[in-house]
Design a protein around this motif. Structure first.
Motif, PDB file in Angstrom:
ATOM      1  N   TYR A 182     -15.665  60.854  43.605  1.00 32.83           N
ATOM      2  CA  TYR A 182     -14.269  60.993  44.010  1.00 32.83           C
ATOM      3  C   TYR A 182     -13.370  60.660  42.826  1.00 32.83           C
ATOM      4  CZ  TYR A 182     -14.219  55.897  44.151  1.00 32.83           C
ATOM      5  OH  TYR A 182     -14.299  54.563  43.797  1.00 32.83           O
ATOM      6  N   ASP A 183     -12.129  61.090  42.931  1.00 33.56           N
ATOM      7  CA  ASP A 183     -11.080  60.725  41.979  1.00 33.56           C
ATOM      8  C   ASP A 183     -10.125  59.823  42.749  1.00 33.56           C
ATOM      9  OD1 ASP A 183      -8.665  60.579  40.532  1.00 33.56           O
ATOM     10  OD2 ASP A 183      -8.914  62.592  39.719  1.00 33.56           O
ATOM     11  N   PRO A 184      -9.948  58.567  42.345  1.00 37.83           N
ATOM     12  CA  PRO A 184      -9.103  57.654  43.116  1.00 37.83           C
ATOM     13  C   PRO A 184      -7.658  58.123  43.260  1.00 37.83           C
ATOM     14  CG  PRO A 184      -9.788  56.626  41.056  1.00 37.83           C
ATOM     15  CD  PRO A 184     -10.497  57.938  41.159  1.00 37.83           C
ATOM     16  N   GLN A 185      -7.246  59.082  42.457  1.00 36.49           N
ATOM     17  CA  GLN A 185      -5.880  59.596  42.524  1.00 36.49           C
ATOM     18  C   GLN A 185      -5.723  60.747  43.523  1.00 36.49           C
ATOM     19  OE1 GLN A 185      -3.435  57.997  40.803  1.00 36.49           O
ATOM     20  NE2 GLN A 185      -5.104  56.621  40.285  1.00 36.49           N
ATOM     21  N   LEU A 186      -6.842  61.306  43.998  1.00 34.02           N
ATOM     22  CA  LEU A 186      -6.780  62.464  44.893  1.00 34.02           C
ATOM     23  C   LEU A 186      -7.038  62.041  46.332  1.00 34.02           C
ATOM     24  CD1 LEU A 186      -8.789  65.101  42.820  1.00 34.02           C
ATOM     25  CD2 LEU A 186      -6.305  64.804  42.953  1.00 34.02           C
ATOM     26  N   THR A 187      -6.084  62.337  47.212  1.00 34.06           N
ATOM     27  CA  THR A 187      -6.241  62.052  48.638  1.00 34.06           C
ATOM     28  C   THR A 187      -6.172  63.368  49.406  1.00 34.06           C
ATOM     29  OG1 THR A 187      -3.879  61.800  49.122  1.00 34.06           O
ATOM     30  CG2 THR A 187      -5.039  59.837  48.312  1.00 34.06           C
ATOM     31  N   PRO A 224      -4.185  56.792  52.447  1.00 28.79           N
ATOM     32  CA  PRO A 224      -4.349  56.402  51.050  1.00 28.79           C
ATOM     33  C   PRO A 224      -5.776  56.510  50.526  1.00 28.79           C
ATOM     34  CG  PRO A 224      -4.242  54.448  52.419  1.00 28.79           C
ATOM     35  CD  PRO A 224      -3.981  55.634  53.316  1.00 28.79           C
ATOM     36  N   PRO A 269      -9.191  57.884  49.058  1.00 20.25           N
ATOM     37  CA  PRO A 269      -9.487  59.063  48.236  1.00 20.25           C
ATOM     38  C   PRO A 269     -10.373  60.043  48.995  1.00 20.25           C
ATOM     39  CG  PRO A 269     -10.739  57.156  47.448  1.00 20.25           C
ATOM     40  CD  PRO A 269      -9.827  56.669  48.531  1.00 20.25           C
TER      41      PRO A 269
END
Length: 76
Positions: free
Chosen positions: A56-61, A66, A68
């Motif tokens: 996962y990318d912690p910036q993509l939701t 909130p 990811p």
């Protein structure tokens, strides 16, 4: 390991809870819209208690919270 899955009528709002074997900490993720293959892999991992690696990318939701979104998941 996947320890919980909460389904939702909106696919992107389903919550997957992962527990790290190394640290015993938990983290929650979302399944993206169109993520039927991810959902299927999560279900297999949950019922079989197999180890997984979540990418996962912690910036993509998914836009539903909130957490990811899972980009892909690997079962061992």
């Amino acid at each position: 390991r996947i320890i919980a899955l909460v389904g939702h009528e909106v696919e992107a709002c389903a919550v997957v809870t992962f527990r790290s074997n190394a640290t015993n900490t938990t983290q929650s993720f979302r399944i993206p819209n169109g993520g039927e293959q991810i959902f299927a892999a999560v279900m297999r991992a949950l019922v079989s208690t197999r180890d997984v690696q979540v990418f996962y990318d912690p910036q993509l939701t998914t836009g539903c919270g909130p957490e990811p979104k899972i980009i892909f998941i690997k079962l061992f």
